[in-house]
Design an enzyme around this catalytic site. Sequence first.
Site, PDB file in Angstrom:
ATOM      1  N   THR A  79       0.850  -1.193   0.000  1.00 29.97           N
ATOM      2  CA  THR A  79       0.000   0.000   0.000  1.00 29.97           C
ATOM      3  C   THR A  79       0.882   1.238   0.000  1.00 29.97           C
ATOM      4  O   THR A  79       0.678   2.172  -0.788  1.00 29.97           O
ATOM      5  CB  THR A  79      -0.941  -0.002   1.224  1.00 29.97           C
ATOM      6  OG1 THR A  79      -1.773  -1.166   1.152  1.00 29.97           O
ATOM      7  CG2 THR A  79      -1.801   1.247   1.268  1.00 29.97           C
ATOM      8  N   ASN A 160      -5.310  -9.291  -8.214  1.00 28.50           N
ATOM      9  CA  ASN A 160      -5.505 -10.010  -6.959  1.00 28.50           C
ATOM     10  C   ASN A 160      -6.872 -10.670  -6.835  1.00 28.50           C
ATOM     11  O   ASN A 160      -7.059 -11.540  -6.000  1.00 28.50           O
ATOM     12  CB  ASN A 160      -5.292  -9.064  -5.774  1.00 28.50           C
ATOM     13  CG  ASN A 160      -6.078  -7.786  -5.897  1.00 28.50           C
ATOM     14  OD1 ASN A 160      -5.918  -7.024  -6.856  1.00 28.50           O
ATOM     15  ND2 ASN A 160      -6.944  -7.540  -4.947  1.00 28.50           N
ATOM     16  N   GLN A 188       1.046  -9.763  -6.424  1.00 32.46           N
ATOM     17  CA  GLN A 188       0.531 -11.116  -6.632  1.00 32.46           C
ATOM     18  C   GLN A 188       1.380 -11.910  -7.628  1.00 32.46           C
ATOM     19  O   GLN A 188       1.245 -13.121  -7.727  1.00 32.46           O
ATOM     20  CB  GLN A 188      -0.920 -11.061  -7.143  1.00 32.46           C
ATOM     21  CG  GLN A 188      -1.884 -10.367  -6.196  1.00 32.46           C
ATOM     22  CD  GLN A 188      -2.233 -11.229  -4.980  1.00 32.46           C
ATOM     23  OE1 GLN A 188      -2.033 -12.443  -4.961  1.00 32.46           O
ATOM     24  NE2 GLN A 188      -2.760 -10.589  -3.937  1.00 32.46           N
ATOM     25  N   SER A 208       5.236  -6.873  -1.673  1.00 35.94           N
ATOM     26  CA  SER A 208       4.803  -6.976  -0.278  1.00 35.94           C
ATOM     27  C   SER A 208       5.264  -8.303   0.303  1.00 35.94           C
ATOM     28  O   SER A 208       5.209  -9.337  -0.377  1.00 35.94           O
ATOM     29  CB  SER A 208       3.272  -6.893  -0.231  1.00 35.94           C
ATOM     30  OG  SER A 208       2.816  -7.129   1.084  1.00 35.94           O
ATOM     31  N   GLY A 209       5.689  -8.293   1.557  1.00 36.78           N
ATOM     32  CA  GLY A 209       6.168  -9.526   2.188  1.00 36.78           C
ATOM     33  C   GLY A 209       5.092 -10.573   2.398  1.00 36.78           C
ATOM     34  O   GLY A 209       5.273 -11.757   2.079  1.00 36.78           O
ATOM     35  N   HIS A 210       3.952 -10.150   2.919  1.00 37.30           N
ATOM     36  CA  HIS A 210       2.989 -11.147   3.416  1.00 37.30           C
ATOM     37  C   HIS A 210       2.195 -11.864   2.332  1.00 37.30           C
ATOM     38  O   HIS A 210       1.482 -12.816   2.618  1.00 37.30           O
ATOM     39  CB  HIS A 210       2.055 -10.520   4.456  1.00 37.30           C
ATOM     40  CG  HIS A 210       0.994  -9.607   3.922  1.00 37.30           C
ATOM     41  ND1 HIS A 210      -0.312  -9.984   3.815  1.00 37.30           N
ATOM     42  CD2 HIS A 210       1.055  -8.328   3.499  1.00 37.30           C
ATOM     43  CE1 HIS A 210      -1.024  -8.973   3.347  1.00 37.30           C
ATOM     44  NE2 HIS A 210      -0.219  -7.958   3.147  1.00 37.30           N
ATOM     45  N   THR A 247      13.307   4.543  10.760  1.00 37.61           N
ATOM     46  CA  THR A 247      14.234   3.448  11.061  1.00 37.61           C
ATOM     47  C   THR A 247      13.781   2.170  10.367  1.00 37.61           C
ATOM     48  O   THR A 247      12.603   1.829  10.392  1.00 37.61           O
ATOM     49  CB  THR A 247      14.303   3.232  12.586  1.00 37.61           C
ATOM     50  OG1 THR A 247      14.746   4.450  13.179  1.00 37.61           O
ATOM     51  CG2 THR A 247      15.254   2.101  12.943  1.00 37.61           C
ATOM     52  N   CYS A 335     -17.793  -6.423   1.978  1.00 37.41           N
ATOM     53  CA  CYS A 335     -18.840  -5.923   2.844  1.00 37.41           C
ATOM     54  C   CYS A 335     -18.261  -4.846   3.733  1.00 37.41           C
ATOM     55  O   CYS A 335     -17.512  -5.132   4.652  1.00 37.41           O
ATOM     56  CB  CYS A 335     -19.399  -7.068   3.684  1.00 37.41           C
ATOM     57  SG  CYS A 335     -20.971  -6.691   4.403  1.00 37.41           S
TER      58      CYS A 335
END
Length: 393
Positions: A79, A160, A188, A208-210, A247, A335
Amino acid sequence: MSADNTGVYLDHHATTPTDQQVVDVMESTFTTGYGNPASRTNHKAGQDAHELVSTGRRQIMDALGATRSEEIIFTSGATESDNLAIKGAMREAQKQNEGNHLITAATEHEAVLEACESLREDGFEVTVLPVNEHGLVDPDDVEAAIDNNTVLVSIMAANNEVGTIAPMEEIGQVTDEHDVLFHTDAVQAVGYIDLDVNSLNLDMISISGHKIYGPKGVGALYVRYGAAHLEPLFHGGGHERGWRSGTLNVPGITGLGKAIELAVEERTSRTEDVGSLRDHFQERLVDEVDDVLVNGHPDQRLPNNLNVSILGTNDQRLVARLSEDGIYAATGSACSTMETTESHVLTAMFDDQDRIQSSVRFGFGKENTIKEVDEAVDIVKQNVNRLRKFSSF
Ligand SMILES: *Cc1c(COP(=O)(O)O)cnc(C)c1O
């Protein structure tokens, strides 16, 4: 997932479980790498942390074909990377009188679309390109939208929701020819598509890592050296070329580095393994349940993605029941607090309310098994039959 407290996790586009090898690498950094990398000129603790960050940076460079360490900017996730790329490049270009127009597509992630929207409110010109019924952007449309004012094209590598893979090479040729920046949200795509910055003419890449079996809350932005200049989103100590003060998240960066290294190493096996699970699930579902439509491109699609409309059902009810039965999937619509908002991705692809409101996304992962997939199909079938029976009254 076979951990006892969870069901069959089929929502890998939302997030992925962290790979044990990533956890192992991160764990030690909390004790050995607690120093501040910015203190490296002061003492060994800072140097050690700096070394860990350099390793992570190198792993990301290698995965993307980047050649200079300054090209990798660490962020809090995709993001932030998307916002930094888009707002940063546009605001800087405007300051330099280099133009104020950017081009994106209707099926982009909210991080891109909302960043563009905020620029529009600030007076920038934004072109949002349409997609076809498979979710594909036409490179000719990109070319036709470019004018003298155009600074940037931002098109995601893979979607995604429906997994459609963009014609990256063709778009890269267009942006290169017209000398405009090419940014891609590749969140993705990592682990499934070759993201070589040079063969694709990419100037900026968000990761993105996750989403790749790494940690949450860490990401990166690749910025081609000498190509894009960014106005920072926030100001501070001037870390990361002054474009991203704060940091550095040392454990997160080591985890992201390890995760992307694994994604590249395992790309072939992931594509085959996860792809065969997806294909098996899709074949069974289409064969054994009536009125199932596959959304997204038939073959230009991520191997882990299956977005289907199961006509005559309601996605939110179906997904809620699946969850009760231990199958974790995602609705096509989101939703929010009060009302149901339809998927902007599906809405951009076709105009068919039943199809949009009955869409469910299954996202497969490398830890899924064929047994889990078969179990999931059985449970989907049961619930679809029940929901259809009741809704026919
Ligand atoms: C998840 C996702 C993001 C946001 O990433 P975060 O690291 O969670 O901020 C951006 N783009 C796409 C395509 C995504 O799937």
